[in-house]
Scaffold this active site. Sequence first.
Site, PDB file in Angstrom:
ATOM      1  N   SER A   1       0.833  -1.196   0.000  1.00  0.00           N
ATOM      2  CA  SER A   1       0.000   0.000   0.000  1.00  0.00           C
ATOM      3  C   SER A   1       0.877   1.259   0.000  1.00  0.00           C
ATOM      4  O   SER A   1       1.709   1.431  -0.890  1.00  0.00           O
ATOM      5  CB  SER A   1      -0.963  -0.051   1.184  1.00  0.00           C
ATOM      6  OG  SER A   1      -2.004   0.889   1.047  1.00  0.00           O
TER       7      SER A   1
ATOM      8  N   ASP B   1      -9.314  -6.679  -3.961  1.00  0.00           N
ATOM      9  CA  ASP B   1      -8.890  -5.428  -3.327  1.00  0.00           C
ATOM     10  C   ASP B   1      -9.733  -4.258  -3.830  1.00  0.00           C
ATOM     11  O   ASP B   1      -9.814  -3.997  -5.030  1.00  0.00           O
ATOM     12  CB  ASP B   1      -7.410  -5.179  -3.633  1.00  0.00           C
ATOM     13  CG  ASP B   1      -6.766  -4.139  -2.722  1.00  0.00           C
ATOM     14  OD1 ASP B   1      -7.498  -3.354  -2.104  1.00  0.00           O
ATOM     15  OD2 ASP B   1      -5.525  -4.130  -2.649  1.00  0.00           O
TER      16      ASP B   1
ATOM     17  N   HIS C   1      -7.336  -6.036   0.586  1.00  0.00           N
ATOM     18  CA  HIS C   1      -6.169  -5.193   0.853  1.00  0.00           C
ATOM     19  C   HIS C   1      -5.250  -5.800   1.913  1.00  0.00           C
ATOM     20  O   HIS C   1      -4.059  -5.525   1.931  1.00  0.00           O
ATOM     21  CB  HIS C   1      -6.641  -3.805   1.285  1.00  0.00           C
ATOM     22  CG  HIS C   1      -5.652  -2.724   1.033  1.00  0.00           C
ATOM     23  ND1 HIS C   1      -5.190  -2.387  -0.230  1.00  0.00           N
ATOM     24  CD2 HIS C   1      -5.016  -1.869   1.886  1.00  0.00           C
ATOM     25  CE1 HIS C   1      -4.337  -1.391  -0.147  1.00  0.00           C
ATOM     26  NE2 HIS C   1      -4.201  -1.051   1.124  1.00  0.00           N
TER      27      HIS C   1
END
Length: 273
Positions: free
Chosen positions: A95, A220, A248
């Site tokens: 991320s 995701d 995620h």
Amino acid sequence: MPHVFTNGIRLCFERHGRGERVLFIMGSSAGGRVWTLHQTPAVVAAGYQAITFDNRGIPPSDVPPGRYTLDDMVADTVGLIEAIGAAPCRIVGTSLGAVIAQELAIRRPDLVRCAVLMSTKARSDPARLAHSLAYRALAESGVRLPPEFRASVTAFEMLSPATLNDPAASAAWLDTLRHAAGAEPAGYGGGQDWVNLTEDRRSALRGIGVPCRVIAFADDLVTPPHLGAEVAEAIPDCDLIEIAAARHFGYLERAAEVNSAILEFLAKHEDGP
């Protein structure tokens, strides 16, 4: 905990094992210890040294007031790598951590041997931009949501339907997320809410000269596979792996598959770029 002073702040880090160095960079509002659940044990068992750290805004690293920038986060990581003599190191980021890794490869390729980029992107599409702006509006309002609400929203945003629809798995996750949300002090990680991840960096990514691998998670919502695929397409020496039944938090939901993808990539680039 060991620490270094860099870019005007203190960053706390930990080393695990011995061998060639693999630096793990965590995403928004999470500590480096999250890597120790699954990823660092696998990397250490394979003969590498894993280095984890807490980004600015995450105690026990410093929590400077104000709104952080991507430049802040990149400079922090550069300072850490140089201070502990880890360059050039292998990098695994997820991320926000993956975006930091991408910027390191663009700006300071001398510090990066190769990189695994999980749940990443090179730009924000309209839906993800709206999602980011909503969280900034919440942060700016000063409203602090109850831990129960935050835990539930986090679960639905970050966990796949496969996990949410499993009664035992979802109950365990919700309990963990409620505990974590309740334990966070006011302002925990809040400066990171303002890091701008909306600029289109596809052109800059084309200049990366170190090997990379993108790992995308099929379910995701925050960084969907089509945005990860754009990163893999832009970077000259980069492949793409998509892992099913994961969102995620895929590196936690599907740890075995993620670890296998990381270790296979690291082994492939033992001698560096």
